[in-house]
Structures are given as C-alpha cells and as structure tokens.
Design an enzyme around this catalytic site. Structure first.
Site, mmCIF file in Angstrom:
data_model
loop_
_atom_site.group_PDB
_atom_site.id
_atom_site.type_symbol
_atom_site.label_atom_id
_atom_site.label_comp_id
_atom_site.label_asym_id
_atom_site.label_seq_id
_atom_site.Cartn_x
_atom_site.Cartn_y
_atom_site.Cartn_z
ATOM 1 N N GLN A 1 12.256 -8.534 19.171
ATOM 2 C CA GLN A 1 12.478 -8.093 20.667
ATOM 3 C C GLN A 1 13.581 -8.216 21.483
ATOM 4 O OE1 GLN A 1 9.552 -7.000 22.455
ATOM 5 N NE2 GLN A 1 8.960 -6.392 20.385
ATOM 6 N N HIS B 1 16.271 -5.560 21.937
ATOM 7 C CA HIS B 1 16.419 -4.773 23.017
ATOM 8 C C HIS B 1 17.786 -4.718 23.752
ATOM 9 C CE1 HIS B 1 12.486 -2.797 23.783
ATOM 10 N NE2 HIS B 1 11.887 -3.912 23.139
ATOM 11 N N GLU C 1 6.879 -12.320 29.437
ATOM 12 C CA GLU C 1 6.197 -11.133 29.293
ATOM 13 C C GLU C 1 5.546 -10.933 28.174
ATOM 14 O OE1 GLU C 1 8.078 -6.518 28.873
ATOM 15 O OE2 GLU C 1 9.371 -8.291 28.260
ATOM 16 N N HIS C 2 5.946 -11.163 26.926
ATOM 17 C CA HIS C 2 5.110 -11.263 25.838
ATOM 18 C C HIS C 2 4.857 -12.580 25.336
ATOM 19 C CE1 HIS C 2 7.582 -7.357 25.556
ATOM 20 N NE2 HIS C 2 6.183 -6.950 25.631
ATOM 21 N N ASP D 1 3.966 -2.729 21.682
ATOM 22 C CA ASP D 1 4.922 -1.779 22.353
ATOM 23 C C ASP D 1 4.771 -0.391 21.931
ATOM 24 O OD1 ASP D 1 6.500 -3.800 23.678
ATOM 25 O OD2 ASP D 1 8.094 -3.947 21.948
#
Length: 442
Positions: free
Chosen positions: A250, A253, A318-319, A352
C-alpha cells in the site's frame, strides 16, 4: 500501555504541508472559475506536459485503447467489473422506496433519486489505476445516474490504454484525459467545453483531495479520499514477511501514504520491520515505498486486543487488515475504518482491484463519520407527504398551529390555520392558534 517502536512524521510537519496544498488549490480553482478552458489548458501543460485540441477522447481513440490490450487483459477487467457491479446491485437492492399511512389520511414516503451527473476522477499519474474506473463509473451507473464523465491524467505522455478501456467498459459517457486540480475543478465548476456535474467522486493525491474539499457545497463529493492509508492489525498467528508485504503493497502508492503495524507482539513487530528493510531492497516500486515508510510508517505494540481496538479506532484508517487468531473480534468491536480485510487469506489489494467492494474509502480520520463510496452516494433520499382527507388536514393543522405559536412563527401558523378553517370548519383567529377541541367547547 502501548509502545511505539517507530513513529511517523510529526503533526506540525503534516500541518505545514496541508497549508501549502490548501493555498495552491484555492488559487488554482479561482483561476479555473475565472478563465475556464484557458486555465485548464495552461495547468495541464504546466503539471502534466499535456496539450491537445480537445481533452475529450473520440470514439476512435477509445477503440484504439481497447485494441491495445490483449484478450486476457480485457477478460481480467471484465471479471473485476462484474464483481463490482454485482455487489453494487446488491447494495442498491437493499435500498427500498417507502410509502406508509402513518395516521388515517396521512401518507409519508421517500424515494431514492439518482443525481443527474457525476464526475469520476481516476488517478493515474504514477500508475495507471484502472480499478478506480470500475469503482466510480459502475457504481454510478448501477445507481441510475444518467450522465457519468471521467477524468484521468495522461500516463507517459498519452492516454493510458488500460484506464480508458476500463472507463469504456464501465459505461462512462464522456472520457477526458485531464489530471489533478484542473480535472476536478473543470468537472465541478464547468468550462466552455465541459458541463458541470452534481457530484465528484474518486480518490487522488493530496491536491485532488483538497480540491474536492474546497468544492464541497458547490457540488457533492463522495468523501475525503486522499493518499492511501493502511493499518495492519496482527498477532503471532502470522509472520513478519506477510505483514511487511501487505504494508509495502500500500505505501508504494506514494511518498505520503501512511503504513502502520499494530500488534500485541514485540517479536512480530521487530520481525516485520526487518522484513520491510529486506523487501525494500528488491521491490521495484521501492522509490515511493521507502519514502512513505520512512516518513509515515509506524509500528505500535499494544498490551492486549482490547487496547488494539481502542488504538485502531483512534487511527480510523482507510484500510484495516486484520490477521489475528480471531479476526471477528475486531469486526464486532471496531467502529472507525474505511474497510476491513479479515484474515490472512484476503488483503487490501483484493479490495483495491477485484473482489467487489469499493476501494474509494475515507482517509484522514474521515472514517469516524462516513463509510466508503457506494451506490447510496449517488442517490438522494427525498421525502414526500400527502394528506388525503379533511379530517387528517384538520388534525395535523391544529397541532401545527399551536406548535407554530409556541415558536412565535405567525406566518407558519397561518399555513395551518387556513386549513383548519377550510377543512375543519373552525373559527381560528388570524395569526392566532387553534385551541384543543375540548378547550374550545368549554
């Protein structure tokens, strides 16, 4: 009490970065509003080195992008879009219109009405993130939005074929090759060549997220979806390599993507940190991932699962990926998260890209008050009422008359009084109030 083995950037550093972003966005949006297409073109050239006569793709250009993908590529996109569409339809079917007679002659109801136009931002500056097209366009179409337009930045000096293919297959009505603040501003404000939309959706970098924040009110937005965040909650039922892989998956990103490990095992914490350093030496996207990990990575060792829940809810990530002996412990107790990924067999990348839940999720602690993008974001739940009998109008009118008088609203009260006079035959003084029937007869 929890111990931080590694902390991310200090709050004042983040606040200073946020201030600079706010100022740039405010100036840029004002320029777009003042000069329209001319400002958008200058910004596109400045930030993306991208210019063309029209930023909208033609039918032949769309087909050319489709033709550049292999048959397997198209099948893979189709599979992912089917999962997203199926789950969005299930969500839509859960939202029922209502009409009920709450009192004799009084009918109340609501309907879920789609917005007329949605603008979907598909990020693609560093990577061609075609999955965002599935998540936004398909969800809007399932909700029934008549006009859905998309903007995605150029990738390596041209429209990204995979993104365009995903947008076409998802059902976008118009596709623009535009990125950043200029794309979001053009869709919300409107220009000579782009009609404004009613709602903006989709993730993006800090500038896109801030542009959406500043435009909120002028248009609707899905949520504040800024740089990706991930929180791994784990115990010794998994190993450091798995935790490290899921963090790096992640934070690649971008350099401002927080990745956090929260565990009740110091052994696992230190093993994960060592594995992150090892993997960063071989990860092709380590340039972005290392910056993010060094600046925003955190490792927290808690004393108990109860403390882990408390800390996780404070983070409101968020996750949130839960890899513990009993993941449902966290499902049943946590309240602040964008999406949960329960057990080691799943992971954030599944969400995702392909599994079907939406990947546009709240960041920056917005999970305290909202969930992620879903069909409901494109629907307005609008109420209506009917009064079918004289008796019902009189009954409601008498109560309304007295309640308006209690507030001192004479004009409101007369809306009720005139109906009590006409439909109930009662002599209510002008700007007065309807006394209870028992009092009137006394």
């Amino acid at each position: 009490m929890a111990v931080w083995l590694k902390r991310g950037a200090a709050a004042e550093i983040r606040a200073d970065a946020d201030r600079k972003v706010r100022e740039i966005v405010e100036t840029t949006l004002a320029d777009i509003e003042a000069r329209g297409d001319a400002a958008v073109r200058e910004l596109s050239i400045k930030y993306d080195g991208w210019d063309r006569e029209s930023y909208a793709l033609t039918a032949s250009e769309k087909q050319d992008c489709l033709d550049q993908l292999s048959g397997q590529d198209l099948k893979d996109i189709e599979f992912a879009q089917t999962q997203v569409r199926n789950f969005a339809r299930i969500q839509r079917e859960s939202m029922k219109d209502v009409e009920v007679e709450t009192l004799p002659g009084v009918v109340l109801g609501h309907r879920h009405i789609p917005v007329n136009a949605a603008g979907c931002y598909v990020p693609g500056g560093k990577y061609p993130l075609l999955a965002s097209a599935h998540m936004s366009v398909i969800t809007a179409k399932v909700a029934g939005v008549p006009r859905v337009i998309t903007c995605a930045p150029p990738f390596q000096g041209k429209a990204a074929p995979a993104i365009v293919a995903a947008q076409v297959m998802a059902g976008a009505d118009d596709i623009y090759v535009l990125g950043g603040i200029q794309a979001v501003g053009a869709m919300a404000i409107g220009t000579e060549s782009i009609d404004p939309v009613d709602i903006l959706v989709g993730p993006g970098n800090a500038f896109v997220a801030e542009a959406k924040r500043q435009l909120f009110g002028r248009v609707g937005i899905d949520l504040f979806a800024g740089p990706t965040e991930t929180l791994i909650i784990a115990d010794e039922s998994v190993d450091g390599e798995l935790c490290a892989t899921d963090i790096l998956g992640q934070v690649e990103h971008g350099p401002d993507s927080p990745g956090i490990l929260l565990t009740n095992s110091e052994k696992l914490a230190r093993e994960t940190m060592a594995q992150i350093e090892r993997l960063l030496r071989i990860l092709p996207t380590a340039e972005h991932a290392r910056k993010a990990w060094e600046a925003y990575g955190e490792v927290i060792v808690a004393e108990s699962e109860e403390e882990m829940v408390r800390i996780a809810d404070e983070i409101a990530s968020e996750h949130v990926q839960v890899m513990t002996r009993d993941p449902d412990y966290f499902l049943n107790r946590m309240t602040n998260y964008g999406a949960l990924f329960l057990g080691p067999r799943t992971n954030v990348a599944y969400g995702d890209k392909v599994i079907g839940t939406n990947h546009t999720l709240p960041t920056r602690k917005a999970a305290r008050y909202t969930g992620g993008l879903w069909v409901g974001k494109f629907l307005k739940t609008c109420t209506y009422q009917k009064v079918l009998t004289d008796e019902a109008s009189t009954l409601i009118g008498e109560y309304c008359s007295r309640l308006c008088a209690l507030e001192g609203f004479a004009g409101h009260g007369e809306q009720a009084n005139i109906r009590v006079r006409r439909y109930g035959g009662r002599n209510v003084p002008y700007a007065g109030k309807a006394e209870p029937v028992e009092a009137a007869l006394a």
